[in-house]
Design an enzyme around this catalytic site. Structure first.
Site, PDB file in Angstrom:
ATOM      1  CG  ASP A 104      36.711  38.062  38.587  1.00  0.00           C
ATOM      2  OD1 ASP A 104      36.679  37.344  37.568  1.00  0.00           O
ATOM      3  OD2 ASP A 104      37.121  37.646  39.687  1.00  0.00           O
TER       4      ASP A 104
ATOM      5  CG  ASN B 260      43.889  37.385  32.029  1.00  0.00           C
ATOM      6  OD1 ASN B 260      43.415  38.526  32.010  1.00  0.00           O
ATOM      7  ND2 ASN B 260      43.618  36.530  33.022  1.00  0.00           N
TER       8      ASN B 260
HETATM    9  C1  FPP Z   1      37.352  38.209  34.184  1.00  0.00           C
HETATM   10  O1  FPP Z   1      36.263  37.318  34.070  1.00  0.00           O
HETATM   11  C2  FPP Z   1      37.511  38.967  33.004  1.00  0.00           C
HETATM   12  C3  FPP Z   1      38.612  38.942  32.187  1.00  0.00           C
HETATM   13  C4  FPP Z   1      39.768  38.094  32.415  1.00  0.00           C
HETATM   14  C5  FPP Z   1      38.722  39.777  31.014  1.00  0.00           C
HETATM   15  C6  FPP Z   1      38.035  41.097  31.087  1.00  0.00           C
HETATM   16  C7  FPP Z   1      37.525  41.369  29.750  1.00  0.00           C
HETATM   17  C8  FPP Z   1      36.357  41.942  29.448  1.00  0.00           C
HETATM   18  C9  FPP Z   1      35.438  42.547  30.410  1.00  0.00           C
HETATM   19  C10 FPP Z   1      35.914  41.996  28.069  1.00  0.00           C
HETATM   20  C11 FPP Z   1      36.796  42.711  27.161  1.00  0.00           C
HETATM   21  C12 FPP Z   1      37.066  44.082  27.606  1.00  0.00           C
HETATM   22  C13 FPP Z   1      37.448  45.029  26.808  1.00  0.00           C
HETATM   23  C14 FPP Z   1      37.831  46.333  27.378  1.00  0.00           C
HETATM   24  C15 FPP Z   1      37.466  44.858  25.363  1.00  0.00           C
HETATM   25  P1  FPP Z   1      36.546  35.772  34.218  1.00  0.00           P
HETATM   26  O2  FPP Z   1      36.683  35.195  32.857  1.00  0.00           O
HETATM   27  O3  FPP Z   1      37.724  35.540  35.089  1.00  0.00           O
HETATM   28  O4  FPP Z   1      35.240  35.295  34.907  1.00  0.00           O
HETATM   29  P2  FPP Z   1      35.074  34.022  35.880  1.00  0.00           P
HETATM   30  O5  FPP Z   1      35.988  34.277  37.062  1.00  0.00           O
HETATM   31  O6  FPP Z   1      33.631  34.067  36.241  1.00  0.00           O
HETATM   32  O7  FPP Z   1      35.462  32.824  35.096  1.00  0.00           O
END
Ligand code: FPP
Length: 231
Positions: A6, A54
């Site tokens: 996250d 998501n």
């Molecule tokens: C949460 O950060 C992350 C995600 C919803 C997606 C996770 C994806 C990755 C780490 C990149 C792709 C991974 C692979 C394995 C290809 P957020 O967007 O919720 O962050 P925030 O809470 O700060 O907005």
């Protein structure tokens, strides 16, 4: 180890970048984490890459995440083959773009005989969705007389989960300071130790991984017993 990656969006904002740039930087950490896992003998790493919730993010972000996933799978492939890492997924991947599903199946097939280390990506995964799919299969099999409903135990149920032959996580990590599990491996993490760090996922490198392991090593795991019983 299971990880809720996250904080990509917040990391990007702090660096004056777009959310997608944050996800791109986050995708790079996967390799670092797998290197650290091999270094300290962590056999299974399960990463929450895309949840069943998501899909409700802005369309452009969802499509960028799908593209990034496709690109990342291609770039991880060499590393998995070189370092003998088995690649697996949990979640309903049938809803992902067809091209991505083909890539996933290919990488799974190419790495299926590796048994030292395993990277599990949770894709279109949510514990409740997993449970619903499992219950539906259990009901079908019970109706067909494959097992008797009176004698069903936890081991039988766990075989219907996406994680059927993947061990339960010992340690569940969430980055970015949020303290919740967000529909991730709810049943499998029944006895997992929880570790929360303020660090955003794009900053979670080898040192942060080792810090989490160090913290885990100091925990006393009791599985419902008293402290004296486990001494
Ligand atoms: C949460 O950060 C992350 C995600 C919803 C997606 C996770 C994806 C990755 C780490 C990149 C792709 C991974 C692979 C394995 C290809 P957020 O967007 O919720 O962050 P925030 O809470 O700060 O907005």
């Amino acid at each position: 180890m299971a990880i809720i990656m996250d904080g990509n969006g917040r990391w990007a904002k702090e660096h004056g970048l777009s959310r997608v740039e944050g996800h791109k930087e986050g995708a790079k950490r996967v390799k670092d984490v797998m290197d650290a896992a091999r270094e300290c003998g962590v056999k299974y790493v399960t990463l929450y890459a895309f949840s069943s919730e998501n899909w409700s993010r802005p369309k452009a972000e969802v499509s960028a995440l799908m593209k990034l996933l496709e690109h990342s799978l291609k770039s991880y492939a060499k590393d998995f083959l070189k370092n003998k890492i088995r690649f697996r997924t949990i979640g309903d991947i049938s809803k992902l773009p067809e091209k991505t599903v083909t890539l996933i199946e290919k990488l799974k097939e190419e790495t299926k005989d590796f048994n030292e280390h395993c990277l599990v990506l949770a894709l279109n995964y949510g514990s409740r969705d997993e449970l619903l799919r499992a219950v539906s299969k259990i009901a079908r099999d019970a109706k067909q007389g494959i097992f008797s409903p009176e004698h069903i135990g936890w081991d039988d149920v766990s075989e219907y989960l996406d994680t059927a032959d993947i061990p339960d996580p010992d340690l569940m990590v969430r980055t970015s300071g949020e303290m919740r599990i967000s529909n991730y491996l709810l049943l499998q993490s029944a006895y997992a130790e929880l570790y929360f760090t303020q660090v955003n996922w794009p900053d979670f490198g080898r040192d942060e991984f080792m810090r989490a392991i160090g913290d885990f090593e100091r925990r006393e795991r009791r599985y419902g017993l008293t402290g004296e019983q486990i001494k």
